[in-house]
Design a protein around this motif. Structure first.
Motif, PDB file in Angstrom:
ATOM      1  N   CYS A  96      -8.660  -1.901  -4.745  1.00 41.75           N
ATOM      2  CA  CYS A  96      -8.108  -1.295  -5.594  1.00 41.75           C
ATOM      3  C   CYS A  96      -7.722  -1.883  -7.120  1.00 41.75           C
ATOM      4  O   CYS A  96      -7.701  -1.199  -8.093  1.00 41.75           O
ATOM      5  CB  CYS A  96      -6.457  -0.958  -5.052  1.00 41.75           C
ATOM      6  N   THR A 143      -7.742   6.720  -1.983  1.00 39.87           N
ATOM      7  CA  THR A 143      -8.126   5.401  -1.089  1.00 39.87           C
ATOM      8  C   THR A 143      -7.159   5.113  -0.135  1.00 39.87           C
ATOM      9  O   THR A 143      -7.437   4.741   0.997  1.00 39.87           O
ATOM     10  CB  THR A 143      -8.437   4.267  -2.087  1.00 39.87           C
ATOM     11  N   MET A 144      -5.874   5.257  -0.456  1.00 42.61           N
ATOM     12  CA  MET A 144      -4.683   5.242   0.588  1.00 42.61           C
ATOM     13  C   MET A 144      -4.520   6.021   1.473  1.00 42.61           C
ATOM     14  O   MET A 144      -4.417   5.710   2.666  1.00 42.61           O
ATOM     15  CB  MET A 144      -3.422   4.845  -0.193  1.00 42.61           C
ATOM     16  N   TYR A 163     -14.201   7.658   0.878  1.00 43.10           N
ATOM     17  CA  TYR A 163     -13.943   6.235   1.254  1.00 43.10           C
ATOM     18  C   TYR A 163     -13.800   5.982   2.668  1.00 43.10           C
ATOM     19  O   TYR A 163     -14.554   4.803   3.162  1.00 43.10           O
ATOM     20  CB  TYR A 163     -12.372   6.111   0.799  1.00 43.10           C
ATOM     21  N   TYR A 218      -8.001  -4.343   0.817  1.00 43.40           N
ATOM     22  CA  TYR A 218      -7.988  -2.936   0.147  1.00 43.40           C
ATOM     23  C   TYR A 218      -7.444  -3.163  -1.272  1.00 43.40           C
ATOM     24  O   TYR A 218      -7.872  -2.678  -2.189  1.00 43.40           O
ATOM     25  CB  TYR A 218      -6.856  -1.972   1.076  1.00 43.40           C
ATOM     26  N   GLU A 254      -7.225   5.195   3.758  1.00 49.07           N
ATOM     27  CA  GLU A 254      -6.995   3.843   4.517  1.00 49.07           C
ATOM     28  C   GLU A 254      -6.246   4.444   5.874  1.00 49.07           C
ATOM     29  O   GLU A 254      -6.565   4.008   7.040  1.00 49.07           O
ATOM     30  CB  GLU A 254      -5.867   3.059   3.807  1.00 49.07           C
ATOM     31  N   ILE A 313      -7.823   7.692  -7.328  1.00 48.99           N
ATOM     32  CA  ILE A 313      -8.246   6.796  -6.701  1.00 48.99           C
ATOM     33  C   ILE A 313      -7.203   5.945  -5.861  1.00 48.99           C
ATOM     34  O   ILE A 313      -7.404   5.756  -4.762  1.00 48.99           O
ATOM     35  CB  ILE A 313      -8.680   5.607  -7.924  1.00 48.99           C
ATOM     36  N   ILE A 314      -5.867   5.739  -6.344  1.00 47.86           N
ATOM     37  CA  ILE A 314      -4.906   5.199  -5.629  1.00 47.86           C
ATOM     38  C   ILE A 314      -4.498   6.336  -4.508  1.00 47.86           C
ATOM     39  O   ILE A 314      -4.298   5.848  -3.475  1.00 47.86           O
ATOM     40  CB  ILE A 314      -3.756   4.773  -6.412  1.00 47.86           C
ATOM     41  N   GLY A 371       0.731  -1.167   0.223  1.00 47.11           N
ATOM     42  CA  GLY A 371      -0.171  -0.095   0.113  1.00 47.11           C
ATOM     43  C   GLY A 371       0.946   1.303   0.097  1.00 47.11           C
ATOM     44  O   GLY A 371       0.611   2.256  -0.668  1.00 47.11           O
TER      45      GLY A 371
END
Length: 202
Positions: A167, A138-139, A90, A163, A142, A134-135, A57
């Motif tokens: 992804c 979303t990370m 998210y 996750y 997280e 998106i990457i 991640g």
């Protein structure tokens, strides 16, 4: 089993890039290397205070930041705003899942893939831009979600296989949508090629 979708999709992309993709493509070697490194790091994790973080991640996030800083300043600001929107969405999705799970009407991974894929399509026009927000989004989500859950007794590993499955599914959906968007020009170029061939033969 968590991680199955991630492995299948990654290996499928790697096979396509290695054996099918045009060797003159400037992204072919870079993307192939990124996928292999990502697969290798997927089984490694480390501790940062009370947080358990998957190396894969962090690698995805750092790689996305690397591509992002090459953009112009105005584009970077817009990417940052878009990724922040994705991060908030998210975390909100996961919090709703905890406090009101009844609205998860089908498999969570597919719900997240459809929702965040649609959000990326609304926010960005290019495939590269969609993948980056998106990457990154979303990370970052997280990390924020793990920080919120840190106040409760149950731990949450950052960037775990759950996750990575989401992804990977998002990448497939965005690549597929990008192909559909450009299908007209692709078919048109092929039809022009066939028409030229017929004119020459006549």
């Amino acid at each position: 089993m968590e991680g199955t979708m991630f492995y299948w999709i990654c290996w499928s992309f790697w096979v396509f890039l290695t054996f099918v993709q045009n060797k003159k493509s400037p992204y072919r070697l870079k993307l192939s290397a990124i996928i292999l490194i990502l697969l290798y790091l997927s089984n490694f994790h480390f501790k940062a205070g009370s947080f358990e973080i998957r190396a894969s991640g962090v690698f995805l996030l750092m790689t996305s930041y690397f591509f992002l800083i090459k953009e112009k300043r105005g584009a970077i600001i817009y990417y940052f705003i878009c990724s922040l929107i994705v991060s908030i969405a998210y975390v909100t999705f996961h919090l709703f899942e905890i406090f009101d799970p009844i609205w998860i009407i089908f498999k969570k991974e597919w719900m997240m893939g459809i929702v965040f894929g649609y959000l990326a399509i609304l926010l960005q026009k290019t495939l590269k831009g969609r993948l980056l927000i998106i990457i990154i989004g979303t990370m970052q989500g997280e990390f924020l979600y793990a920080f919120i859950l840190n106040k409760f007794p149950f731990p949450y590993p950052i960037g775990a296989f759950e996750y990575l499955d989401v992804c990977a599914l998002l990448v497939v959906l965005l690549v597929g949508w990008s192909f559909l968007e450009n299908a007209g020009s692709i078919f048109q170029s092929h039809f022009h090629f066939f028409e030229k061939g017929k004119q020459k033969s006549t």
